[in-house]
Design a protein around this motif. Structure first.
Motif, PDB file in Angstrom:
ATOM      1  N   ALA A 294     -32.469 -20.347   4.797  1.00  0.00           N
ATOM      2  CA  ALA A 294     -32.263 -19.147   3.981  1.00  0.00           C
ATOM      3  C   ALA A 294     -31.499 -19.440   2.702  1.00  0.00           C
ATOM      4  O   ALA A 294     -31.666 -18.731   1.697  1.00  0.00           O
ATOM      5  CB  ALA A 294     -31.521 -18.082   4.801  1.00  0.00           C
TER       6      ALA A 294
ATOM      7  N   ARG B 144     -33.240 -17.945  -0.620  1.00  0.00           N
ATOM      8  CA  ARG B 144     -32.508 -16.979  -1.455  1.00  0.00           C
ATOM      9  C   ARG B 144     -32.124 -17.565  -2.802  1.00  0.00           C
ATOM     10  O   ARG B 144     -32.231 -16.916  -3.836  1.00  0.00           O
ATOM     11  CB  ARG B 144     -31.234 -16.536  -0.735  1.00  0.00           C
ATOM     12  CG  ARG B 144     -31.443 -15.430   0.262  1.00  0.00           C
ATOM     13  CD  ARG B 144     -30.117 -14.747   0.522  1.00  0.00           C
ATOM     14  NE  ARG B 144     -29.695 -14.926   1.898  1.00  0.00           N
ATOM     15  CZ  ARG B 144     -28.464 -14.699   2.333  1.00  0.00           C
ATOM     16  NH1 ARG B 144     -27.524 -14.326   1.494  1.00  0.00           N
ATOM     17  NH2 ARG B 144     -28.165 -14.867   3.595  1.00  0.00           N
TER      18      ARG B 144
ATOM     19  N   GLU C 297     -38.353 -17.408  -3.437  1.00  0.00           N
ATOM     20  CA  GLU C 297     -39.431 -17.568  -2.456  1.00  0.00           C
ATOM     21  C   GLU C 297     -40.723 -18.099  -3.055  1.00  0.00           C
ATOM     22  O   GLU C 297     -41.520 -18.735  -2.370  1.00  0.00           O
ATOM     23  CB  GLU C 297     -39.711 -16.218  -1.769  1.00  0.00           C
ATOM     24  CG  GLU C 297     -38.596 -15.765  -0.846  1.00  0.00           C
ATOM     25  CD  GLU C 297     -39.012 -14.561  -0.028  1.00  0.00           C
ATOM     26  OE1 GLU C 297     -40.061 -14.634   0.630  1.00  0.00           O
ATOM     27  OE2 GLU C 297     -38.287 -13.552  -0.056  1.00  0.00           O
TER      28      GLU C 297
ATOM     29  N   TYR D 141     -32.641 -19.424 -10.097  1.00  0.00           N
ATOM     30  CA  TYR D 141     -31.241 -19.032 -10.280  1.00  0.00           C
ATOM     31  C   TYR D 141     -30.714 -19.230 -11.701  1.00  0.00           C
ATOM     32  O   TYR D 141     -29.585 -18.860 -12.010  1.00  0.00           O
ATOM     33  CB  TYR D 141     -30.326 -19.748  -9.288  1.00  0.00           C
ATOM     34  CG  TYR D 141     -30.413 -21.248  -9.175  1.00  0.00           C
ATOM     35  CD1 TYR D 141     -30.158 -22.084 -10.262  1.00  0.00           C
ATOM     36  CD2 TYR D 141     -30.725 -21.845  -7.954  1.00  0.00           C
ATOM     37  CE1 TYR D 141     -30.204 -23.461 -10.142  1.00  0.00           C
ATOM     38  CE2 TYR D 141     -30.768 -23.232  -7.824  1.00  0.00           C
ATOM     39  CZ  TYR D 141     -30.507 -24.031  -8.918  1.00  0.00           C
ATOM     40  OH  TYR D 141     -30.551 -25.389  -8.786  1.00  0.00           O
TER      41      TYR D 141
ATOM     42  N   GLN E  79     -26.464 -14.201  -5.126  1.00  0.00           N
ATOM     43  CA  GLN E  79     -27.725 -14.352  -4.400  1.00  0.00           C
ATOM     44  C   GLN E  79     -27.520 -14.869  -2.986  1.00  0.00           C
ATOM     45  O   GLN E  79     -28.276 -14.529  -2.074  1.00  0.00           O
ATOM     46  CB  GLN E  79     -28.651 -15.311  -5.152  1.00  0.00           C
ATOM     47  CG  GLN E  79     -29.311 -14.712  -6.388  1.00  0.00           C
ATOM     48  CD  GLN E  79     -30.140 -15.739  -7.135  1.00  0.00           C
ATOM     49  OE1 GLN E  79     -29.922 -16.028  -8.307  1.00  0.00           O
ATOM     50  NE2 GLN E  79     -31.102 -16.314  -6.433  1.00  0.00           N
ATOM     51  N   ILE E  80     -26.481 -15.672  -2.787  1.00  0.00           N
ATOM     52  CA  ILE E  80     -26.273 -16.224  -1.450  1.00  0.00           C
ATOM     53  C   ILE E  80     -25.075 -15.584  -0.753  1.00  0.00           C
ATOM     54  O   ILE E  80     -24.517 -16.150   0.189  1.00  0.00           O
ATOM     55  CB  ILE E  80     -26.145 -17.760  -1.470  1.00  0.00           C
ATOM     56  CG1 ILE E  80     -24.952 -18.227  -2.293  1.00  0.00           C
ATOM     57  CG2 ILE E  80     -27.409 -18.379  -2.007  1.00  0.00           C
ATOM     58  CD1 ILE E  80     -24.777 -19.747  -2.232  1.00  0.00           C
TER      59      ILE E  80
END
Length: 434
Positions: free
Chosen positions: A50, A54, A58, A263, A294-295
């Motif tokens: 993940a 993330r 994707e 990112y 985002q994470i």
């Protein structure tokens, strides 16, 4: 006989003498980071899947096609061999609250993994060195990282590396550009290849980075992200340019430079060369202010770059800049195995005094002749031979003979000089200095 096992294709052993070049490069990278105030961070090579889904996005090539992902059979966790390390650095900084007392300058070094077709400069297990500055918002640190990379090229003696820069702006600006880009590409759908059609609504910005020659005219005429940047984004970019100009660093603005991960924002840059074929990018990076959120962390600005170790070493080879192989200071010739118990403590003292010593060791047929030992001494690259012959050992001494290098008091080309074993520490210092 059992079947022979080989390494996984695209995952290579690094053995002597090549490993010495890796150590040489690593030492120079560490020294340069120290001078710039960057500290080492080491993260696991396995991370939660993940994290990359993330962090990278994707619909990026890495997540869609290149990651080595698997389920941990013990607990069902979804894990991935790291395909890059910026997301891992941010995860570690968040997990250990490393920004609690202020911004941090960090660097990392190690293997990354991507499932792709192995070719020159691109492997399934490859090695990256990265520099990350976290908690800094201004373009001065963007410039610092670019200058740092330029200093590295100078220290390594590399030439022909060019800098390209661009600005990706902020998310609202990219959204406006995205909408304009999709509308433009939809109007020219008949000119899109299959990959571009697949990306049209999921990641249209990556279409601008296409290598398809039949689409170059189309992407060159596409709406430019730079035309959608607001005042603050343009100011950040122009201040970065001013700092690079102040350093005398040449660069080219490449409006199609977008990078492969989702990112990035504001500054992005690449160092490229034409000397490595299609794998021309040797170092790349940019700003990623949104990755912390985002994470799952609190927002924080950040910027960094990564370089491919294999590509740098390949470029050093291409330009004839790789150093000579390391060699011992001394090769020890021992004609009689009976003298080895007397010899080895002397060699240990030499090593403790900082002299690099390689001792001739017995083979299946014994120590071998003096002639064969001197051939091996010469092949070792050592500057000197230390000869523990019968006569020398009887006198509690050793004979020193120069094998190569400039003539000095300690290295007469044709004369063997006797040195007392009782004073090893004293003459070791002179030997090391010569």
């Amino acid at each position: 006989m059992a079947d022979k096992l080989n390494a996984v294709k695209g995952m290579n052993d690094i053995a002597p003498p090549a490993s010495a070049h890796w150590e040489w490069l690593e030492d120079r990278l560490r020294a340069l980071m120290c001078r710039y105030g960057y500290r080492n961070l080491r993260t696991p090579i396995v991370e939660p899947t993940a994290l990359f889904v993330r962090g990278l996005g994707e619909v990026t090539d890495i997540v869609e096609k290149e990651m080595y992902s698997f389920e941990d059979r013990l607990n069902g966790e979804q894990l991935t061999l790291r395909p890059e390390n910026t997301a891992g650095v941010v995860r570690a900084v968040l997990e250990h609250s490393l920004l609690y007392d202020g911004p941090k300058r960090l660097y990392y070094m190690g293997p990354m993994f991507r499932h792709e077709r192995p070719q020159r400069g691109r492997y399934r297990q490859f090695h990256q060195f990265g520099a990350e500055a976290l908690g800094f918002a201004g373009p001065d640190v963007d410039a610092e990282l670019i200058v740092l990379a330029c200093d590295l090229w100078s220290e390594l003696g590399l030439t022909g590396i060019e800098l390209e820069i661009n600005s990706l702006g902020q998310p609202p600006e990219r959204l406006a550009h995205r909408q304009a880009l999709i509308a433009y590409l939809e109007a020219h759908a008949d000119q899109l290849d299959d990959e571009a059609k697949r990306r049209l609504h999921s990641n249209p910005l990556r279409i601008l980075d296409t290598k398809n020659p039949t689409m170059q005219a189309l992407v060159n005429a596409a709406p430019r992200l730079m035309d959608h940047l607001g005042t603050e984004s343009l100011d950040h970019f122009n201040r970065l340019r001013g700092l690079l100009d102040a350093h005398g660093i040449a660069y080219r603005i490449n409006p199609r430079l977008v990078r492969g991960m989702d990112y990035y924002n504001l500054s992005v840059f690449e160092f490229v060369t034409t000397q490595l074929g299609s794998q021309g990018t040797v170092c790349a990076g940019g700003r990623y202010d949104g990755l912390f959120e985002q994470i799952g962390g609190k927002a924080a600005p950040a910027v960094g770059w990564a370089l491919g170790m294999e590509r740098i070493l390949e470029l050093l080879k291409e330009q004839g800049r790789l150093p000579a192989q390391p060699a011992p200071d001394v090769y020890v010739v021992v004609p009689d195995a009976a003298h080895v118990p007397r010899v080895m403590p002397v060699l240990r003292t030499l090593r403790q005094e900082g002299v690099n010593v390689q001792m001739h060791a017995a083979g299946a047929d014994g120590m071998g002749s003096m002639k064969s030992q001197f051939k091996k001494a010469d092949a070792s690259g050592a500057r000197f031979a230390l000869i523990f012959g019968e006569q020398e050992v009887r006198q509690d001494a050793v004979a020193l003979k120069a094998l190569r290098g400039p003539r000095t008091e300690e290295s007469a080309e044709t004369v063997q000089k006797l040195l007392p074993l009782a004073g090893v520490a004293e003459w070791a210092a002179r030997l090391r200095a010569s």
